[in-house]
Motif scaffolding. Structure first.
Motif, PDB file in Angstrom:
ATOM      1  N   GLU A  52       0.817  -1.214   0.000  1.00 25.13           N
ATOM      2  CA  GLU A  52       0.000   0.000   0.000  1.00 25.13           C
ATOM      3  C   GLU A  52       0.854   1.268   0.000  1.00 25.13           C
ATOM      4  O   GLU A  52       0.326   2.384   0.074  1.00 25.13           O
ATOM      5  CB  GLU A  52      -0.938   0.015   1.216  1.00 25.13           C
ATOM      6  CG  GLU A  52      -2.061  -0.990   1.109  1.00 25.13           C
ATOM      7  CD  GLU A  52      -3.141  -0.763   2.148  1.00 25.13           C
ATOM      8  OE1 GLU A  52      -3.304   0.382   2.620  1.00 25.13           O
ATOM      9  OE2 GLU A  52      -3.832  -1.737   2.476  1.00 25.13           O
ATOM     10  N   PRO A 124      -1.905   3.590   7.245  1.00 25.85           N
ATOM     11  CA  PRO A 124      -2.985   3.323   6.295  1.00 25.85           C
ATOM     12  C   PRO A 124      -4.305   3.053   7.023  1.00 25.85           C
ATOM     13  O   PRO A 124      -4.320   2.454   8.102  1.00 25.85           O
ATOM     14  CB  PRO A 124      -2.529   2.062   5.560  1.00 25.85           C
ATOM     15  CG  PRO A 124      -1.092   1.895   5.867  1.00 25.85           C
ATOM     16  CD  PRO A 124      -0.822   2.609   7.144  1.00 25.85           C
ATOM     17  N   SER A 126      -6.527   0.975   6.222  1.00 28.11           N
ATOM     18  CA  SER A 126      -6.745  -0.476   6.294  1.00 28.11           C
ATOM     19  C   SER A 126      -6.096  -1.070   7.544  1.00 28.11           C
ATOM     20  O   SER A 126      -6.563  -2.067   8.076  1.00 28.11           O
ATOM     21  CB  SER A 126      -6.222  -1.161   5.034  1.00 28.11           C
ATOM     22  OG  SER A 126      -4.865  -0.822   4.827  1.00 28.11           O
TER      23      SER A 126
END
Length: 136
Positions: A52, A124, A126
């Motif tokens: 990412e 992030p 996520s």
């Protein structure tokens, strides 16, 4: 707060002539425990985070040796994340021998860094969506 326990058996190669774990190996024990803790807490691997575009290098490492770890002992490493990560992530460690004696304490501070710019960045989303539940 999130606490995770990892186990590691002391290998012969990690010891000196007296059968005592060399101090340089504690950083590796922290890394092993932190990686397992990171995945258990966030449900995300370092590899997935790097995919990412975010890396997590160490900014600081501290270690205090209370008793020696010895060849072939199974050590228990507690990784403790006391605060919700921001740009920085601090992990405290407690290492216990088989007699459940505290033999080492330490901590690492890591920084979330953009892989391209190598500048600090926010973790992030996520990662954070799973981590937040431990810091309510």
């Amino acid at each position: 707060m999130f606490i995770y326990e990892s186990k590691v058996r002391v290998r012969y190669v990690e010891t000196d002539q007296m059968g005592v774990v060399h101090h340089s190996n504690y950083a590796q024990y922290y890394e092993l425990a932190r990686t397992e803790c990171f995945e258990a807490c966030s449900g995300m691997s370092y590899e997935a985070m790097e995919a990412e575009g975010v890396m997590l290098p160490i900014l600081d490492l501290q270690s205090k040796f209370l008793k020696p770890a010895l060849y072939n002992q199974v050590l228990t490493i507690k990784s403790i994340v006391s605060n919700l990560p921001t740009v920085r992530l601090k992990v405290d460690y407690e290492i216990y021998n088989e007699a459940n004696e505290l033999i080492n304490v330490g901590n690492t501070t890591l920084v979330f860094v953009n892989k391209e710019t190598r500048r600090p960045c926010a973790p992030p989303e996520s990662f954070m969506k799973n981590v937040r539940k431990y810091f309510v």
